[in-house]
Design an enzyme around this catalytic site. Structure first.
Site, PDB file in Angstrom:
ATOM      1  N   GLU A   8       6.179   5.925  -0.298  1.00  0.00           N
ATOM      2  CA  GLU A   8       6.891   4.647  -0.148  1.00  0.00           C
ATOM      3  C   GLU A   8       7.134   4.293   1.314  1.00  0.00           C
ATOM      4  O   GLU A   8       8.160   4.663   1.895  1.00  0.00           O
ATOM      5  CB  GLU A   8       8.239   4.702  -0.890  1.00  0.00           C
ATOM      6  CG  GLU A   8       8.984   3.368  -0.810  1.00  0.00           C
ATOM      7  CD  GLU A   8      10.325   3.343  -1.556  1.00  0.00           C
ATOM      8  OE1 GLU A   8      10.750   4.397  -2.056  1.00  0.00           O
ATOM      9  OE2 GLU A   8      10.941   2.281  -1.606  1.00  0.00           O
ATOM     10  N   LYS A  29       3.793   2.985  -3.080  1.00  0.00           N
ATOM     11  CA  LYS A  29       4.906   2.063  -3.362  1.00  0.00           C
ATOM     12  C   LYS A  29       5.208   1.273  -2.091  1.00  0.00           C
ATOM     13  O   LYS A  29       6.051   1.666  -1.279  1.00  0.00           O
ATOM     14  CB  LYS A  29       6.127   2.886  -3.815  1.00  0.00           C
ATOM     15  CG  LYS A  29       7.376   2.054  -4.057  1.00  0.00           C
ATOM     16  CD  LYS A  29       8.403   2.817  -4.870  1.00  0.00           C
ATOM     17  CE  LYS A  29       9.722   2.096  -4.932  1.00  0.00           C
ATOM     18  NZ  LYS A  29      10.606   2.627  -5.953  1.00  0.00           N
TER      19      LYS A  29
HETATM   20  P1  13P Z   1      14.390  -1.802  -4.510  1.00  0.00           P
HETATM   21  O1  13P Z   1      13.439  -2.270  -5.581  1.00  0.00           O
HETATM   22  O2  13P Z   1      15.803  -2.156  -4.776  1.00  0.00           O
HETATM   23  O3  13P Z   1      13.906  -2.159  -3.142  1.00  0.00           O
HETATM   24  O4  13P Z   1      14.378  -0.218  -4.543  1.00  0.00           O
HETATM   25  C1  13P Z   1      13.178   0.462  -4.660  1.00  0.00           C
HETATM   26  C2  13P Z   1      13.360   1.840  -4.174  1.00  0.00           C
HETATM   27  O5  13P Z   1      13.039   2.778  -4.860  1.00  0.00           O
HETATM   28  C3  13P Z   1      13.912   2.058  -2.815  1.00  0.00           C
HETATM   29  O6  13P Z   1      13.627   3.351  -2.395  1.00  0.00           O
END
Ligand code: 13P
Length: 333
Positions: free
Chosen positions: A177, A219
């Site tokens: 991510e 992600k």
């Molecule tokens: P949000 O969809 O609220 O941005 O959160 C996703 C997430 O896993 C943040 O680490």
């Protein structure tokens, strides 16, 4: 099962057309903030009650393939005494775990890096015994005139790659991510350029660390205008910029891309995901969601910490999950 078969069966269960991943892995600090905004007390029990509401929602498995949990939730049980990972398994939903230990400042810069690599292999083995089959690690990049710096991009990409390699060596599918933050006055074009540079570096480092791209989940954030930019790009422009950026940087071997919502409103996040499938109906990867706020906000606001609101909050949550399931197929109207 050897590790490769394990990774394969986990990714096959997560990269499913029409399904997404629920991020319910808010740290205690983050969930405290979300609860405080709605005047909900934040205790171990209210957090457990809330996660029970989410995870016992009937039919959730129709829209959700996996759930990312926080360490505390992985060890908690439903009011009927079933552990949360076991409950998910019974409902054919794959349990996952946030494994990073949050952000620290990157010395010599005003930027952040993510901690949590020390002892990660041992922690993964313990989480696996508790039922987790995939993991998440979040790195952040802020856009200003001077950032992200080359150092921040390289360091965070390297750490994401080391984390991913350690996960795969332990039979755990890594969610990678790299979040380009929405905060700021930057334009869509600036966000495009930063996102392209970040993902380019991340995939270079994944190659160096011999991470098998077939068994990862990317992600990313969507390419949008900064929250305070005076000109806000529309869904079409966001969808086109995001798809162009991803096609330039993400190899076709990656099975699934699941966006974070990053502070967009729930409706914006759904509409933007839907628009991507409409501008490009045929893509090399599954393109879906792994939202926290965009899935949970309406549900949490309906719950307000009260037992009598659980059923209506679950209905709202399921509706939100289904809307995003439709959007992940380009069928949201
Ligand atoms: P949000 O969809 O609220 O941005 O959160 C996703 C997430 O896993 C943040 O680490």
């Amino acid at each position: 099962m050897n590790d490769m078969n394990e990774l394969k069966s986990t990714i096959n269960a997560l990269a499913v057309a029409g399904k997404g991943i629920l991020a319910a892995d808010e740290s205690i600090g983050t969930i405290s903030k979300r609860f405080a905004a709605l005047h909900i007390p934040c205790t171990e029990e209210t957090r457990r009650n809330y996660r029970e509401l989410l995870l016992t929602t009937p039919d959730l498995e129709k829209a959700i393939a996996g759930v990312i949990l926080f360490e505390e939730t992985l060890g908690q049980k439903t009011s009927k005494g079933i552990s949360f990972p076991e409950l998910l398994k019974q409902n054919q939903i794959i349990p996952g775990i946030k494994v990073d230990k949050g952000l620290v400042s990157l010395p010599g810069t005003d930027e952040k890096s993510t901690q949590g690599l020390d002892g990660l292999a041992e922690r993964l083995q313990a989480y696996k015994k508790q039922g987790a089959r995939f993991a998440k690690w979040r790195a952040v990049f802020a856009i200003t005139d001077k950032t992200p710096s080359r150092l921040a991009i390289q360091t965070n990409a390297e750490d994401l790659a080391r984390y991913a390699a350690i996960c795969q060596a332990n039979g755990i599918v890594p969610i990678i991510e790299p979040e380009v933050l929405i905060d700021g006055t930057h334009t869509l074009e600036q966000c495009f350029n930063v996102s392209e540079a970040v993902l380019n570096c991340v995939f270079h480092k994944l190659y160096k660390h011999q991470v098998l791209l077939e068994y990862i989940i990317l992600k990313p954030s969507m390419v949008t205008s900064g929250k305070d930019c005076t000109v806000q790009a529309n869904h079409q422009a966001i969808a086109e910029a995001t798809i162009t950026m991803l096609k330039r940087t993400v190899p076709a071997a990656v099975p699934t891309i699941n966006f974070l919502s990053g502070g967009q409103t729930p409706l914006e996040a759904t509409q933007n995901l839907n628009a991507m499938h409409q501008v490009q109906p045929s893509l090399p990867w599954n393109l879906s969601f792994s939202f926290a706020r965009a899935l949970q906000e309406p549900c949490m606001a309906a719950w307000l910490g009260k037992g009598e609101n659980v059923r209506i909050a679950q209905e709202i949550f399921l509706k939100q999950a289904k809307m995003n399931s439709f959007a992940s197929l380009g069928k949201y109207v």
